[in-house]
Design a protein around this motif. Sequence first.
Motif, PDB file in Angstrom:
ATOM      1  N   ALA A  35      77.947  83.595  46.053  1.00  0.00           N
ATOM      2  CA  ALA A  35      77.369  84.777  46.698  1.00  0.00           C
ATOM      3  C   ALA A  35      78.415  85.824  47.057  1.00  0.00           C
ATOM      4  O   ALA A  35      78.094  87.009  47.146  1.00  0.00           O
ATOM      5  CB  ALA A  35      76.589  84.361  47.941  1.00  0.00           C
ATOM      6  N   GLN A  36      79.651  85.424  47.241  1.00  0.00           N
ATOM      7  CA  GLN A  36      80.699  86.374  47.598  1.00  0.00           C
ATOM      8  C   GLN A  36      80.895  87.449  46.536  1.00  0.00           C
ATOM      9  O   GLN A  36      81.224  88.589  46.856  1.00  0.00           O
ATOM     10  CB  GLN A  36      82.022  85.647  47.852  1.00  0.00           C
ATOM     11  CG  GLN A  36      82.016  84.838  49.116  1.00  0.00           C
ATOM     12  CD  GLN A  36      83.303  84.039  49.296  1.00  0.00           C
ATOM     13  OE1 GLN A  36      84.218  84.117  48.481  1.00  0.00           O
ATOM     14  NE2 GLN A  36      83.356  83.267  50.363  1.00  0.00           N
ATOM     15  N   ALA A  37      80.690  87.116  45.275  1.00  0.00           N
ATOM     16  CA  ALA A  37      80.917  88.070  44.188  1.00  0.00           C
ATOM     17  C   ALA A  37      79.629  88.526  43.504  1.00  0.00           C
ATOM     18  O   ALA A  37      79.672  89.383  42.635  1.00  0.00           O
ATOM     19  CB  ALA A  37      81.846  87.446  43.153  1.00  0.00           C
ATOM     20  N   ALA A  38      78.502  87.976  43.879  1.00  0.00           N
ATOM     21  CA  ALA A  38      77.236  88.279  43.200  1.00  0.00           C
ATOM     22  C   ALA A  38      76.628  89.591  43.692  1.00  0.00           C
ATOM     23  O   ALA A  38      76.798  89.969  44.852  1.00  0.00           O
ATOM     24  CB  ALA A  38      76.248  87.139  43.423  1.00  0.00           C
ATOM     25  N   SER A  39      75.890  90.237  42.810  1.00  0.00           N
ATOM     26  CA  SER A  39      75.169  91.454  43.191  1.00  0.00           C
ATOM     27  C   SER A  39      73.958  91.081  44.048  1.00  0.00           C
ATOM     28  O   SER A  39      73.498  89.932  44.027  1.00  0.00           O
ATOM     29  CB  SER A  39      74.704  92.203  41.948  1.00  0.00           C
ATOM     30  OG  SER A  39      73.692  91.469  41.282  1.00  0.00           O
ATOM     31  N   GLN A  40      73.441  92.053  44.764  1.00  0.00           N
ATOM     32  CA  GLN A  40      72.289  91.788  45.635  1.00  0.00           C
ATOM     33  C   GLN A  40      71.062  91.359  44.831  1.00  0.00           C
ATOM     34  O   GLN A  40      70.319  90.490  45.252  1.00  0.00           O
ATOM     35  CB  GLN A  40      71.955  93.023  46.488  1.00  0.00           C
ATOM     36  CG  GLN A  40      70.938  92.738  47.576  1.00  0.00           C
ATOM     37  CD  GLN A  40      71.414  91.686  48.570  1.00  0.00           C
ATOM     38  OE1 GLN A  40      72.505  91.790  49.093  1.00  0.00           O
ATOM     39  NE2 GLN A  40      70.604  90.679  48.833  1.00  0.00           N
ATOM     40  N   SER A  41      70.848  91.932  43.649  1.00  0.00           N
ATOM     41  CA  SER A  41      69.682  91.554  42.847  1.00  0.00           C
ATOM     42  C   SER A  41      69.780  90.105  42.377  1.00  0.00           C
ATOM     43  O   SER A  41      68.778  89.388  42.346  1.00  0.00           O
ATOM     44  CB  SER A  41      69.494  92.501  41.664  1.00  0.00           C
ATOM     45  OG  SER A  41      70.554  92.374  40.748  1.00  0.00           O
ATOM     46  N   LYS A  42      70.990  89.655  42.031  1.00  0.00           N
ATOM     47  CA  LYS A  42      71.167  88.251  41.630  1.00  0.00           C
ATOM     48  C   LYS A  42      70.995  87.321  42.821  1.00  0.00           C
ATOM     49  O   LYS A  42      70.404  86.244  42.699  1.00  0.00           O
ATOM     50  CB  LYS A  42      72.523  88.048  40.970  1.00  0.00           C
ATOM     51  CG  LYS A  42      72.580  88.652  39.591  1.00  0.00           C
ATOM     52  CD  LYS A  42      73.889  88.366  38.907  1.00  0.00           C
ATOM     53  CE  LYS A  42      73.879  89.008  37.530  1.00  0.00           C
ATOM     54  NZ  LYS A  42      75.100  88.767  36.791  1.00  0.00           N
ATOM     55  N   LYS A  43      71.507  87.723  43.978  1.00  0.00           N
ATOM     56  CA  LYS A  43      71.305  86.919  45.187  1.00  0.00           C
ATOM     57  C   LYS A  43      69.817  86.779  45.487  1.00  0.00           C
ATOM     58  O   LYS A  43      69.335  85.673  45.768  1.00  0.00           O
ATOM     59  CB  LYS A  43      72.003  87.554  46.390  1.00  0.00           C
ATOM     60  CG  LYS A  43      73.494  87.470  46.368  1.00  0.00           C
ATOM     61  CD  LYS A  43      74.052  88.149  47.601  1.00  0.00           C
ATOM     62  CE  LYS A  43      75.526  88.394  47.519  1.00  0.00           C
ATOM     63  NZ  LYS A  43      76.035  89.105  48.694  1.00  0.00           N
ATOM     64  N   ASN A  44      69.083  87.882  45.427  1.00  0.00           N
ATOM     65  CA  ASN A  44      67.643  87.847  45.699  1.00  0.00           C
ATOM     66  C   ASN A  44      66.924  86.918  44.731  1.00  0.00           C
ATOM     67  O   ASN A  44      66.059  86.137  45.132  1.00  0.00           O
ATOM     68  CB  ASN A  44      67.044  89.250  45.625  1.00  0.00           C
ATOM     69  CG  ASN A  44      67.514  90.142  46.748  1.00  0.00           C
ATOM     70  OD1 ASN A  44      68.077  89.692  47.737  1.00  0.00           O
ATOM     71  ND2 ASN A  44      67.291  91.442  46.581  1.00  0.00           N
ATOM     72  N   ALA A  45      67.269  86.986  43.442  1.00  0.00           N
ATOM     73  CA  ALA A  45      66.638  86.133  42.439  1.00  0.00           C
ATOM     74  C   ALA A  45      66.943  84.660  42.704  1.00  0.00           C
ATOM     75  O   ALA A  45      66.051  83.805  42.614  1.00  0.00           O
ATOM     76  CB  ALA A  45      67.111  86.535  41.043  1.00  0.00           C
TER      77      ALA A  45
END
Length: 108
Positions: A27-37
Motif C-alpha cells: 500500500a505504501q507505493a500503490a495508487s488509490q484506485s489499486k488500493k480501493n480495488a
Amino acid sequence: MTNEPRQVNGTARFRLQSGLDVLDRWAQAASQSKKNALYKALFAMQDGSLFRTYRVIDDFQQTNELYVLVKDDLVMKIRINGLDVYDIVAIGPRANTVDAQTGRPRTA
C-alpha cells in the motif's frame, strides 16, 4: 460465544489471520484506485462473495494457496488456513505474479 456468525446466507465468512505486513508494504507505493480495488476484494473475502465475484486460480504448486485477479494489472495471492481463516501471501502486478492461462507463477 461470538457476536459474528461464521456463515451468512449459507456462505462462509473468512477472517484475515496474517499478512497485514504484506498489505502495508504494498500500500505504501500503490495508487488509490489499486488500493480501493484490493480493499474491495478483501471485503468480498470477509463477506463470502469473493469466489462468486472474482476470478480465482489455484496455485498447483502450493496447497491451499490461490491467486485472486483483482484488476487487469493486480493480483493478490492468499492462503486458506482453515474453514474461516486466510492469510495474504503476496500482492503485485499480474504480469509478475501469475500466468492467467495455466494458473502457475511466472518465472523471470
